[in-house]
Design a protein around this motif. Sequence first.
Motif, PDB file in Angstrom:
ATOM      1  N   ALA A  22       0.699  -1.178  -0.043  1.00 28.53           N
ATOM      2  CA  ALA A  22      -0.072  -0.021   0.079  1.00 28.53           C
ATOM      3  C   ALA A  22       0.843   1.057  -0.002  1.00 28.53           C
ATOM      4  N   MET A  23       2.057   1.338   0.719  1.00 30.22           N
ATOM      5  CA  MET A  23       2.987   2.271   0.859  1.00 30.22           C
ATOM      6  C   MET A  23       3.620   2.588  -0.580  1.00 30.22           C
ATOM      7  N   VAL A  25       2.478   1.690  -3.472  1.00 31.74           N
ATOM      8  CA  VAL A  25       1.172   2.088  -4.603  1.00 31.74           C
ATOM      9  C   VAL A  25       0.823   3.755  -4.366  1.00 31.74           C
ATOM     10  N   CYS A  26       0.844   4.211  -3.089  1.00 34.91           N
ATOM     11  CA  CYS A  26       0.502   5.311  -2.610  1.00 34.91           C
ATOM     12  C   CYS A  26       1.604   6.394  -3.254  1.00 34.91           C
ATOM     13  N   ALA A  27       2.904   5.785  -3.084  1.00 37.07           N
ATOM     14  CA  ALA A  27       4.097   6.601  -3.452  1.00 37.07           C
ATOM     15  C   ALA A  27       4.116   6.696  -5.152  1.00 37.07           C
ATOM     16  N   ILE A  29       1.273   6.563  -7.157  1.00 36.47           N
ATOM     17  CA  ILE A  29       0.242   7.411  -7.332  1.00 36.47           C
ATOM     18  C   ILE A  29       0.774   9.024  -7.148  1.00 36.47           C
ATOM     19  N   SER A  30       1.311   9.050  -5.843  1.00 37.28           N
ATOM     20  CA  SER A  30       1.860  10.608  -5.568  1.00 37.28           C
ATOM     21  C   SER A  30       2.875  11.173  -6.561  1.00 37.28           C
ATOM     22  N   TRP A 163       8.492  13.538   0.520  1.00 38.79           N
ATOM     23  CA  TRP A 163       7.172  12.658   1.005  1.00 38.79           C
ATOM     24  C   TRP A 163       6.961  11.180   0.076  1.00 38.79           C
ATOM     25  N   PRO A 164       6.945  11.694  -1.050  1.00 37.35           N
ATOM     26  CA  PRO A 164       6.622  10.452  -1.743  1.00 37.35           C
ATOM     27  C   PRO A 164       8.000   9.305  -1.888  1.00 37.35           C
ATOM     28  N   LEU A 167       8.088   7.698   1.632  1.00 39.29           N
ATOM     29  CA  LEU A 167       6.789   6.785   1.540  1.00 39.29           C
ATOM     30  C   LEU A 167       7.487   5.447   0.673  1.00 39.29           C
TER      31      LEU A 167
END
Length: 191
Positions: A22-23, A25-27, A29-30, A163-164, A167
Motif C-alpha cells: 500500500a505504501m 502504491v501510494c508513492a 500515485i503521488s 514525502w513520496p 513513502l
Amino acid sequence: MGKKLVMAQKRGETRALCLGVAMVVCAVISYYILGTTVLPLYQKSVWTQESMCHLIETNIRDQEELGGKKVPQYPCLWVNVSTAGRWAMLYHTEDTRDQNQQCSYIPGSLDDYPAARADVEKVRANFHAHRTFSCFSASREEEPSVLYRRLHGPHTLLFSLFWPTFLLTGGLLVIAMVKMNQSLSILAAQR
C-alpha cells in the motif's frame, strides 16, 4: 502453542506485506500526480538565472492614477530594478505576473482597502531598506521582467518529492524485511 504462534506470524507477515505494498502504491500515485502538476510548472519556468537586482524606483498605483486603464480596485506596488546592465520590472512571483502585469506586488487582502494599502506600504518600505537583493531573470535577454521569488523552483520540486520518496523507500523496506523474515524462518525450520 507452536501452531498458534506460526499462524500469528503469518497474519502479521501478511498485514506487514499489505502495508508495504500500500505504501509503494501510494508513492507511485503521488509521483504520478506530482509529475502531471508540479513538474510541468518547473519545466516551463523561464526564470532560471539568479542575479542581483538594484532598486531604481517604487511607486504605489491606485486606480485613479492610471488614467482610464481598467485596473482592479486595490493598491498596486510597481517596482523598477536594474539587473545585468538593463532595466526590468520586478514581479513578486510568477502568479503575480499572470494576475496583473501592471503590478509588482498584489496585497493578500483585497477586500479591505486600508489593510491592503498598509500591506503595500510595508513591502515598499522593505524594498527601500534593502535596495540590493537577489532576483531571478529569464534566460532570454529580451524578457523585460524579473522575479523576486520563484514559486516553481528546484527547492519546491525537491520538497514535493521528499514525502513520496520517503513513502516508497519505507514501503520497499517493509516488503524486504518481511521477505527476509520469511526466508530466515524457512532456514530455521529446515535445521
